[in-house]
Write a protein that holds these residues in place. Structure first.
Motif, PDB file in Angstrom:
ATOM      1  N   VAL B   8       0.834  -1.192   0.000  1.00 32.71           N
ATOM      2  CA  VAL B   8       0.000   0.000   0.000  1.00 32.71           C
ATOM      3  C   VAL B   8       0.875   1.249   0.000  1.00 32.71           C
ATOM      4  CG1 VAL B   8      -2.061   0.913   1.086  1.00 32.71           C
ATOM      5  CG2 VAL B   8      -1.235  -1.361   1.700  1.00 32.71           C
ATOM      6  N   VAL B  10       1.418   4.649   1.251  1.00 29.13           N
ATOM      7  CA  VAL B  10       0.880   5.500   2.297  1.00 29.13           C
ATOM      8  C   VAL B  10       0.991   6.956   1.851  1.00 29.13           C
ATOM      9  CG1 VAL B  10       1.054   6.185   4.697  1.00 29.13           C
ATOM     10  CG2 VAL B  10       1.535   3.835   4.032  1.00 29.13           C
ATOM     11  N   VAL B  11      -0.110   7.674   1.973  1.00 27.75           N
ATOM     12  CA  VAL B  11      -0.168   9.072   1.540  1.00 27.75           C
ATOM     13  C   VAL B  11       0.748   9.950   2.382  1.00 27.75           C
ATOM     14  CG1 VAL B  11      -1.698  11.030   1.188  1.00 27.75           C
ATOM     15  CG2 VAL B  11      -2.562   8.695   0.907  1.00 27.75           C
ATOM     16  N   VAL B  55      -2.901  10.679   6.699  1.00 21.08           N
ATOM     17  CA  VAL B  55      -2.614  10.559   8.127  1.00 21.08           C
ATOM     18  C   VAL B  55      -1.180  11.010   8.326  1.00 21.08           C
ATOM     19  CG1 VAL B  55      -2.393   9.012  10.097  1.00 21.08           C
ATOM     20  CG2 VAL B  55      -4.152   8.593   8.399  1.00 21.08           C
ATOM     21  N   PRO B  56      -0.965  12.107   9.026  1.00 21.98           N
ATOM     22  CA  PRO B  56       0.396  12.615   9.193  1.00 21.98           C
ATOM     23  C   PRO B  56       1.310  11.583   9.843  1.00 21.98           C
ATOM     24  CG  PRO B  56      -1.141  13.716  10.677  1.00 21.98           C
ATOM     25  CD  PRO B  56      -1.954  12.915   9.714  1.00 21.98           C
ATOM     26  N   ASN B  57       2.547  11.611   9.504  1.00 17.07           N
ATOM     27  CA  ASN B  57       3.530  10.717  10.093  1.00 17.07           C
ATOM     28  C   ASN B  57       4.234  11.450  11.239  1.00 17.07           C
ATOM     29  OD1 ASN B  57       5.763   9.231  10.767  1.00 17.07           O
ATOM     30  ND2 ASN B  57       6.103   8.503   8.680  1.00 17.07           N
ATOM     31  N   ARG B  58       3.833  11.061  12.447  1.00 14.06           N
ATOM     32  CA  ARG B  58       4.353  11.727  13.634  1.00 14.06           C
ATOM     33  C   ARG B  58       5.824  11.455  13.862  1.00 14.06           C
ATOM     34  NH1 ARG B  58       1.468  14.254  18.046  1.00 14.06           N
ATOM     35  NH2 ARG B  58      -0.550  13.264  18.276  1.00 14.06           N
ATOM     36  N   LEU B  59       6.280  10.323  13.354  1.00 13.15           N
ATOM     37  CA  LEU B  59       7.701  10.003  13.514  1.00 13.15           C
ATOM     38  C   LEU B  59       8.503  11.085  12.818  1.00 13.15           C
ATOM     39  CD1 LEU B  59       7.652   6.201  12.646  1.00 13.15           C
ATOM     40  CD2 LEU B  59       7.778   7.247  14.901  1.00 13.15           C
ATOM     41  N   ALA B  60       8.147  11.339  11.567  1.00 14.84           N
ATOM     42  CA  ALA B  60       8.854  12.352  10.798  1.00 14.84           C
ATOM     43  C   ALA B  60       8.647  13.719  11.414  1.00 14.84           C
ATOM     44  CB  ALA B  60       8.360  12.334   9.357  1.00 14.84           C
TER      45      ALA B  60
END
Lengths: 338, 338
Positions: B8, B10-11, B55-60
DNA sequence: TTGAAAGCGCTAACAT
DNA sequence: ATGTTAGCGCTTTCAA
């Protein structure tokens, strides 16, 4: 932030590399014990790392990690509540498995609310977890869509009655209710009551009741009276509900409770009143808690394999097999109260 | 991973930017509602984001975040056990506060072992949390050093007797033991016994006992006999331990238990034996659990403000004031069993 | 008000 | 066996 922290410089992998006099990637390889390096560099690096007190930054590690290794060593867990003993038990089951697999778990509480659950799941997803363990099968359409789109492993635990997403680990709540009804009928009870907690929120308690009622009705019986307390389940609530029920319908000869906490409340009330259990009235619970099984008269109830469910859920999440449903079943405990 | 996931995509934020026809940084500003942008772009961006299901990537996000904002919106929590009801209560207290503050919690279980705790804390630290909430004051020297070096907020909860690191929220376990002893003495009990669970691991239970014994001895009394069961505390263990103690020392007129679970076991045993409580023997617990207070005779015990401790711990962690110790105290419940 | 560019700390090719 | 070089997806100056 005042107590300490005069802008502490956090040690990075590059610091370790400099200290050890090697390149960054060498440090990375040594620390993850992956790839090749001489024994000598290994020592230099690990020594430098511990001398500097290096703590790897998993955020960066995960972000940089291969796009194949979907997600991190993080797993998200969503439970409806921490109040109910059942959920800590599930967590405990998972805990062991995740510890040895090196996973960390981020926990969210949905408060038995599908809309809150949706928000919690979004938040968890934003940490790009390797997988998600959630409770029950009832979710909003949006949640279901987002979960499927995420491409990560999803485990739905506890209940098996309904449409699922990926992996299911649980038992049939409905069937648990039915089994309870059959037990009470087989013991000869005919004037059966019900005492429950707020069931509009606890879907699985509602399913148990539905199974219970259906089985009674199939055999021409019914629940003669029921008392629903508006609070969450507790011993005190069970006691109050039971009191109200018996005051209104004194001829009841057996009571099915929404769970053990509530049933213990009923038992305490019988003790106070001096009522013989099960002669005056029989009691039947659900969960199989230590507290209920250690009563002077062990509670008749249904014991559920909570630790096992947690373990299996965690294993399935980390293992990566095909989608499947695992029915772990339940045990009807023929205690002394019914 | 087979059920779904044909790799998939991921956006990402860049996808949203392209879709909305704006630059990356604009999307970032809009989504975090920070900085300036026209109403028109705001709409275009948020529309594109939801259309794509971003969905924002909080890690980044956390990794890139300013070096000032120490850590993420993650907090680490370390508790000794999930078995003991006390800890879920603490988690529940924090949960509310963290939810509204937008924090996610990563939980680790130390199993009452300082060495395991050290490992758990290292693991948590590697996620660069904004702060850590840990249990008790007993840690290895290495843990203490690493915690101080981390530069993040550290809250030690539950106990106040000992050297601390940054913020402490709790009460004096020792004093709780003393208060229990004073209560039993004031009620006229003189042949006092103790039933406890494995105390070598549960430091706070040990501190309570120490306070209890010290107070008895100050007034010329003592614990006439004690029974320690090797397992973790439970109703069943309490019952067994109490049985053993009373068989060996039948003249005992009051028993101090390591906690309510154990004390409930003792109470159940009295019920089975037909012993009048507190006439034949008085019982005193610790914790103030719902189960204990709802007994036919409410347990005499010490109630601890668990939710409150959790709340305050969470608030102190997110607030950022000076280092301090907050004593939340406890309540001695004059129940019907002692 | 907006975009371009430079990292955050790490991993993973790709060279050497 | 080891170093160099790109990024991972985002935030944040800094210009425009």
């Amino acid at each position: 932030m005042e107590g300490h922290s005069p802008r502490v410089h956090v040690v990075t992998l590059a610091d370790v590399a400099r200290e050890a006099g090697v390149g960054d990637s060498t440090v990375s390889r040594v620390l993850r014990n992956h790839g090749s390096f001489s024994k000598k560099t290994r020592d230099r690096v690990s020594e430098a790392a511990s001398r500097l007190g290096y703590v790897p930054n998993r955020l960066a590690g995960t972000l940089a990690g291969s796009p194949d290794s979907v997600g991190s060593r993080l797993v998200g867990i969503v439970i409806p509540s921490l109040t109910n003993v059942v959920f800590p038990d599930l967590l405990r089951g998972m805990s062991g498995v995740f510890d040895s697999a090196g996973f960390q778990s981020v926990i969210g509480v949905s408060d038995y609310d599908a809309v809150r659950e949706e928000a919690v799941i979004s938040a968890l997803l934003s940490w790009r977890p390797a997988g998600l363990i959630i409770t029950g099968l009832e979710h909003t359409a949006a949640t279901r869509t987002r979960l499927k789109a995420s491409g990560i492993r999803i485990v739905e635990m506890v209940d098996t009655d309904g449409p699922w997403i990926d992996i299911v680990v649980g038992f049939s709540s409905r069937e648990a209710g039915s089994a309870s009804a059959r037990h009470l009928l087989s013991r000869g009870y005919r004037r059966i009551g019900y005492v429950g907690h707020d069931i509009s929120r606890d879907v699985r308690a509602a399913k148990r009741l539905a199974g219970f009622v259906a089985t009674l009705e199939e055999t021409g019986h019914s629940v003669v009276d029921r008392e629903i307390v508006s609070n969450a389940s507790s011993v005190a609530a069970g006691r109050a509900g039971f009191d109200a029920l018996m005051a209104r319908s004194p001829k009841i000869d057996a009571v099915y409770f929404s769970n053990d906490d509530m049933a213990i409340g009923g038992y305490y009330h019988c003790l106070s009143r001096g009522w013989a259990v099960p002669r005056r009235v029989a009691l039947f619970g659900f969960n199989g808690l230590d507290m209920a099984m250690s009563l002077p008269q062990p509670m008749s109830t249904i014991a559920t394999p909570r630790l096992k469910m947690g373990q299996i859920a965690a294993e399935k999440l980390s293992a990566g097999g095909p989608s499947e449903t695992i029915d772990v079943g339940f045990d009807l405990i023929e205690g002394a109260t019914a």
